[in-house]
Write an enzyme that holds these catalytic residues in place. Structure first.
Site, PDB file in Angstrom:
ATOM      1  N   TRP A  93       0.866  -1.230  -0.040  1.00 57.26           N
ATOM      2  CA  TRP A  93      -0.177   0.111   0.174  1.00 57.26           C
ATOM      3  C   TRP A  93       0.878   1.246   0.145  1.00 57.26           C
ATOM      4  O   TRP A  93       0.347   2.295  -0.359  1.00 57.26           O
ATOM      5  CB  TRP A  93      -0.692   0.343   1.162  1.00 57.26           C
ATOM      6  CG  TRP A  93       0.089  -0.229   2.597  1.00 57.26           C
ATOM      7  CD1 TRP A  93      -0.094  -1.433   2.936  1.00 57.26           C
ATOM      8  CD2 TRP A  93       0.615   0.490   3.195  1.00 57.26           C
ATOM      9  NE1 TRP A  93       0.659  -1.358   4.250  1.00 57.26           N
ATOM     10  CE2 TRP A  93       1.302  -0.070   4.426  1.00 57.26           C
ATOM     11  CE3 TRP A  93       1.022   1.992   3.046  1.00 57.26           C
ATOM     12  CZ2 TRP A  93       2.117   0.405   5.240  1.00 57.26           C
ATOM     13  CZ3 TRP A  93       1.833   2.397   4.158  1.00 57.26           C
ATOM     14  CH2 TRP A  93       2.355   1.670   5.263  1.00 57.26           C
ATOM     15  N   LYS A 112      -2.357  -8.755  -7.557  1.00 57.64           N
ATOM     16  CA  LYS A 112      -3.194  -8.374  -6.178  1.00 57.64           C
ATOM     17  C   LYS A 112      -2.594  -7.339  -5.597  1.00 57.64           C
ATOM     18  O   LYS A 112      -1.616  -7.408  -4.942  1.00 57.64           O
ATOM     19  CB  LYS A 112      -2.943  -9.704  -5.202  1.00 57.64           C
ATOM     20  CG  LYS A 112      -4.326  -9.684  -4.355  1.00 57.64           C
ATOM     21  CD  LYS A 112      -4.060 -10.409  -3.073  1.00 57.64           C
ATOM     22  CE  LYS A 112      -3.183  -9.553  -2.051  1.00 57.64           C
ATOM     23  NZ  LYS A 112      -3.410  -8.308  -1.621  1.00 57.64           N
ATOM     24  N   PRO A 113      -3.511  -6.277  -5.513  1.00 58.29           N
ATOM     25  CA  PRO A 113      -2.899  -4.799  -4.773  1.00 58.29           C
ATOM     26  C   PRO A 113      -3.150  -5.357  -3.376  1.00 58.29           C
ATOM     27  O   PRO A 113      -3.980  -6.013  -2.985  1.00 58.29           O
ATOM     28  CB  PRO A 113      -3.572  -3.822  -5.729  1.00 58.29           C
ATOM     29  CG  PRO A 113      -4.872  -4.454  -6.059  1.00 58.29           C
ATOM     30  CD  PRO A 113      -4.592  -6.082  -6.334  1.00 58.29           C
ATOM     31  N   ALA A 114      -2.663  -4.250  -2.656  1.00 63.09           N
ATOM     32  CA  ALA A 114      -2.893  -4.228  -1.207  1.00 63.09           C
ATOM     33  C   ALA A 114      -4.317  -3.907  -0.785  1.00 63.09           C
ATOM     34  O   ALA A 114      -4.933  -2.909  -1.740  1.00 63.09           O
ATOM     35  CB  ALA A 114      -1.916  -3.377  -0.391  1.00 63.09           C
ATOM     36  N   SER A 174       6.242  -7.378   3.146  1.00 66.25           N
ATOM     37  CA  SER A 174       7.171  -7.526   4.267  1.00 66.25           C
ATOM     38  C   SER A 174       8.227  -8.704   4.292  1.00 66.25           C
ATOM     39  O   SER A 174       7.694  -9.456   3.328  1.00 66.25           O
ATOM     40  CB  SER A 174       6.248  -7.777   5.584  1.00 66.25           C
ATOM     41  OG  SER A 174       5.578  -8.696   5.294  1.00 66.25           O
ATOM     42  N   GLU A 192      11.047  -8.003  -3.188  1.00 62.79           N
ATOM     43  CA  GLU A 192      11.473  -6.646  -2.623  1.00 62.79           C
ATOM     44  C   GLU A 192      10.886  -6.449  -1.037  1.00 62.79           C
ATOM     45  O   GLU A 192       9.664  -6.156  -0.924  1.00 62.79           O
ATOM     46  CB  GLU A 192      11.151  -5.595  -3.625  1.00 62.79           C
ATOM     47  CG  GLU A 192      11.903  -4.442  -3.706  1.00 62.79           C
ATOM     48  CD  GLU A 192      11.462  -3.456  -2.736  1.00 62.79           C
ATOM     49  OE1 GLU A 192      12.049  -3.424  -1.464  1.00 62.79           O
ATOM     50  OE2 GLU A 192      10.675  -2.521  -2.775  1.00 62.79           O
ATOM     51  N   LEU A 193      11.750  -6.690   0.058  1.00 59.01           N
ATOM     52  CA  LEU A 193      11.232  -6.822   1.064  1.00 59.01           C
ATOM     53  C   LEU A 193      11.505  -5.600   2.070  1.00 59.01           C
ATOM     54  O   LEU A 193      12.009  -4.543   1.549  1.00 59.01           O
ATOM     55  CB  LEU A 193      11.798  -8.250   1.649  1.00 59.01           C
ATOM     56  CG  LEU A 193      11.565  -9.392   0.794  1.00 59.01           C
ATOM     57  CD1 LEU A 193      11.907 -10.683   1.431  1.00 59.01           C
ATOM     58  CD2 LEU A 193       9.960  -9.503   0.598  1.00 59.01           C
ATOM     59  N   CYS A 208      10.264   1.558   2.106  1.00 58.39           N
ATOM     60  CA  CYS A 208      11.311   0.453   2.707  1.00 58.39           C
ATOM     61  C   CYS A 208      12.825   0.969   2.690  1.00 58.39           C
ATOM     62  O   CYS A 208      13.695   0.419   2.983  1.00 58.39           O
ATOM     63  CB  CYS A 208      11.290  -1.022   1.868  1.00 58.39           C
ATOM     64  SG  CYS A 208      10.930  -0.488   0.167  1.00 58.39           S
ATOM     65  N   GLU A 240      12.383  -2.412  11.363  1.00 55.38           N
ATOM     66  CA  GLU A 240      11.880  -1.329  10.586  1.00 55.38           C
ATOM     67  C   GLU A 240      10.975  -0.493  11.289  1.00 55.38           C
ATOM     68  O   GLU A 240       9.915  -1.152  11.685  1.00 55.38           O
ATOM     69  CB  GLU A 240      11.576  -1.974   9.220  1.00 55.38           C
ATOM     70  CG  GLU A 240      11.363  -1.034   8.056  1.00 55.38           C
ATOM     71  CD  GLU A 240      10.799  -1.922   6.728  1.00 55.38           C
ATOM     72  OE1 GLU A 240      10.356  -2.688   6.853  1.00 55.38           O
ATOM     73  OE2 GLU A 240      11.257  -1.293   5.668  1.00 55.38           O
TER      74      GLU A 240
HETATM   75  P1  ADP Z   1       2.656  -4.502   5.147  1.00 54.92           P
HETATM   76  O1  ADP Z   1       3.223  -4.904   6.317  1.00 54.92           O
HETATM   77  O2  ADP Z   1       3.527  -3.426   4.373  1.00 54.92           O
HETATM   78  O3  ADP Z   1       1.167  -4.176   4.962  1.00 54.92           O
HETATM   79  P2  ADP Z   1       2.415  -7.067   3.717  1.00 54.92           P
HETATM   80  O4  ADP Z   1       3.843  -8.151   3.427  1.00 54.92           O
HETATM   81  O5  ADP Z   1       1.759  -7.458   4.837  1.00 54.92           O
HETATM   82  O6  ADP Z   1       3.116  -5.684   4.090  1.00 54.92           O
HETATM   83  O7  ADP Z   1       1.846  -6.489   2.590  1.00 54.92           O
HETATM   84  C1  ADP Z   1       2.233  -6.561   1.232  1.00 54.92           C
HETATM   85  C2  ADP Z   1       1.303  -7.365   0.470  1.00 54.92           C
HETATM   86  O8  ADP Z   1       1.119  -8.703   0.562  1.00 54.92           O
HETATM   87  C3  ADP Z   1      -0.283  -6.836   0.400  1.00 54.92           C
HETATM   88  O9  ADP Z   1      -0.801  -6.682  -0.960  1.00 54.92           O
HETATM   89  C4  ADP Z   1      -0.767  -7.900   1.145  1.00 54.92           C
HETATM   90  O10 ADP Z   1      -2.327  -7.902   0.965  1.00 54.92           O
HETATM   91  C5  ADP Z   1       0.025  -9.077   0.747  1.00 54.92           C
HETATM   92  N1  ADP Z   1      -0.220 -10.339   1.672  1.00 54.92           N
HETATM   93  C6  ADP Z   1      -0.279 -10.314   3.006  1.00 54.92           C
HETATM   94  N2  ADP Z   1      -0.067 -11.556   3.650  1.00 54.92           N
HETATM   95  C7  ADP Z   1      -0.208 -12.368   2.580  1.00 54.92           C
HETATM   96  C8  ADP Z   1      -0.266 -13.718   2.537  1.00 54.92           C
HETATM   97  N3  ADP Z   1      -0.264 -14.616   3.399  1.00 54.92           N
HETATM   98  N4  ADP Z   1      -0.215 -14.285   1.203  1.00 54.92           N
HETATM   99  C9  ADP Z   1      -0.347 -13.537  -0.131  1.00 54.92           C
HETATM  100  N5  ADP Z   1      -0.348 -12.139  -0.001  1.00 54.92           N
HETATM  101  C10 ADP Z   1      -0.218 -11.383   1.265  1.00 54.92           C
END
Ligand code: ADP
Length: 485
Positions: free
Chosen positions: A157, A181-183, A236, A257-258, A291, A388
């Site tokens: 996001w 799949k967007p956030a 993440s 990209e974490l 990040c 972080e």
């Molecule tokens: P943040 O802490 O920045 O929200 P996330 O890694 O949780 O970071 O989210 C980044 C993306 O990963 C978002 O699109 C989120 O919906 C997706 N996401 C979170 N959990 C999962 C999962 N178990 N499988 C696939 N995508 C996921």
């Protein structure tokens, strides 16, 4: 929807699958909130496993004719998409600030940055060269590059536009199809991009957008479906590791990209004003929610006090508020949970002996706003050093020698961006080579653009996005041996 744009047809609340705007099979929706005000901006369709399967199948079909086109023909479609994004920059920026919170000026900048990846890869995609290997008596050997196949993409996001185009640009340029799949926090920017892609002539099925409240379902299908050959993710480290594990069963390629834990190392011989300006821009951009944001300010003892004084004075000048309002240059934090997490790290540091110079609490503006904060007497055992922060909190650590600075910088499992401020050319080389990071900014923190290879080492990820290297992640190398010659 509670947003007014010049072109309201950019406001979409359905999924975009195989060239159609559709509700999820279950009919369920989720709310998208404005983090500055808490108001509901839209109820967006939520998709699950079956719709993801459909999008993947459509992607495979669409890719067959797309990859057979001349690179030039694909390039022209991407150029058109790029132009439409520029033409709609203001609407896309308003939409982004509404759902994500960053100040409008930053959103305008991100829209240009996002569009730049389409332009760049429209150009680079025409230059995918193979090789002719040294020949031997009875054979000739050549290498060709081919699109990796259907790509599954999952994006965060914090950059609702650019993290999408940075993946879709190279994927489409070389002939892949991409399922995104967007956030869940920021699907509106992604859906607006899909609308513009459709207008630009991106064929049905090549770029599907799957908003969902159940990320694990969509992600589970993307990572297990054998038709998907590559998964690209920004988010993440915890979720990245999970996706890599899931991808192992079908041996998919991955780009990750974490998280980061960027140090800004400021030496005694630094230009103080430049160091303050650079650290400020890096730390507080997007309210600290990127990040590559400065996470740890490592300042040499001779310049420490002077730095803290100037830096804190500058931090107190921020005008925090709703990013859509004039003059606001610091926006809200994405969720209340994130605010609580930031505050816990600050409180833990205070318990461990840190001093709050300014800020240090949730703002009176509301539960999504955290005061821009500077913390001194910070030490490496604190959570602020190890984790972080993802918020507008700057802990300032003291060091004495160059070697100590390098050790402190490397004392983390992350390795994305790092920054150094010094005037000494020898030191610039020693430290740049000594830090275990994918990117080093020397006397500069604004390091991102479409022409550079963005990416990290260690647990910050693998693969590079942008630049000429960014195409490699979407290409396979095929060796052809022509015998009997
Ligand atoms: P943040 O802490 O920045 O929200 P996330 O890694 O949780 O970071 O989210 C980044 C993306 O990963 C978002 O699109 C989120 O919906 C997706 N996401 C979170 N959990 C999962 C999962 N178990 N499988 C696939 N995508 C996921």
């Amino acid at each position: 929807m509670n947003i007014q744009l010049n072109d309201n047809s950019l406001l979409k609340n359905q999924a975009y699958i195989d060239g159609h705007w559709v509700d999820g099979d279950s009919g369920s929706t989720f709310e998208v909130l404005n983090p500055a005000t808490g108001e509901v901006l839209a109820n967006v369709s939520s998709v699950g496993v079956t719709e993801t399967k459909r999008a993947i199948t459509a992607a495979q079909v669409a890719m067959e004719s797309w990859k057979a086109l001349d690179a030039k023909a694909r390039s022209q479609v991407l150029e058109q998409w790029h132009q439409l994004i520029l033409d709609n920059q203001e609407d896309l920026a308003i939409l982004m600030t509404a759902e994500q919170g960053k100040p409008l000026a930053e959103s305008r900048g991100e829209v240009l940055y996002g569009a730049s990846f389409l332009k760049w890869f429209a150009e680079e995609g025409k230059r995918v060269y193979g090789d002719v290997l040294p020949s031997s008596n009875d054979r000739r050997s050549i290498v060709i590059k081919q699109p990796v196949g259907v790509v599954g993409a999952i994006t965060p996001w914090n950059f609702p536009n650019a993290m999408i185009t940075r993946k879709a640009g190279p994927a489409l340029a070389v002939g892949c199809a991409i399922v995104l799949k967007p956030a869940a926090e920021t699907p509106l920017s992604a859906l607006a991009l899909a609308d513009l892609a459709e207008r630009a002539g991106v064929p049905a099925g090549l770029f599907s957008v799957l908003p969902s409240r159940s990320a694990a379902e969509v992600g589970g299908e993307m990572t297990s479906n054998p038709t998907v050959k590559k998964v690209t993710f920004t988010g993440s480290t915890a979720v990245g590791k999970l996706l890599m594990k899931q991808c192992a069963d079908t041996v998919k390629r991955t780009s990750m990209e974490l998280g980061g834990n960027a140090p800004v190392i400021i030496f005694d011989d630094a230009d103080l004003d430049k160091a303050v300006a650079g650290a400020l821009a890096s730390k507080y951009r997007n309210a600290g929610q990127t990040c590559i944001c400065a996470n740890r300010l490592l300042v040499q003892e001779g310049i420490y006090d002077a730095f803290v004084e100037k830096f804190s004075a500058a931090v107190q000048q921020f005008h925090m508020g709703n990013g859509l309002e004039n003059g606001v240059n610091l926006g809200p934090i994405i969720t209340e949970k994130a605010v609580a997490d930031i505050h816990q790290k600050v409180e833990a540091a205070i318990e461990d002996g840190a001093t709050v110079v300014t800020g240090g609490k949730v703002s009176e503006l509301g539960p999504h706003f955290y005061e821009p904060t500077v913390i001194t007497n910070a030490t490496p055992d604190m959570r602020l050093f190890k984790e972080e922060i993802f918020g507008p909190v700057a802990p300032v650590f003291k060091f004495s020698t160059e070697q100590e600075a390098i050790s402190l910088a490397n004392n983390t499992e992350f390795g994305l961006a790092s920054y150094i401020y010094t005037q000494d050319i020898g030191r610039i080389w020693r430290v740049s080579e000594g830090v275990d990071y994918g990117m080093v900014g020397v006397n500069e923190t604004a390091i991102s653009s479409e022409i550079i290879p963005f990416g990290g080492v260690k647990e910050s990820g693998q693969g590079r996005e942008g630049s000429k290297y960014g195409l490699d992640d979407y290409l396979e190398t095929k060796y052809i041996c022509m015998g009997g010659i």
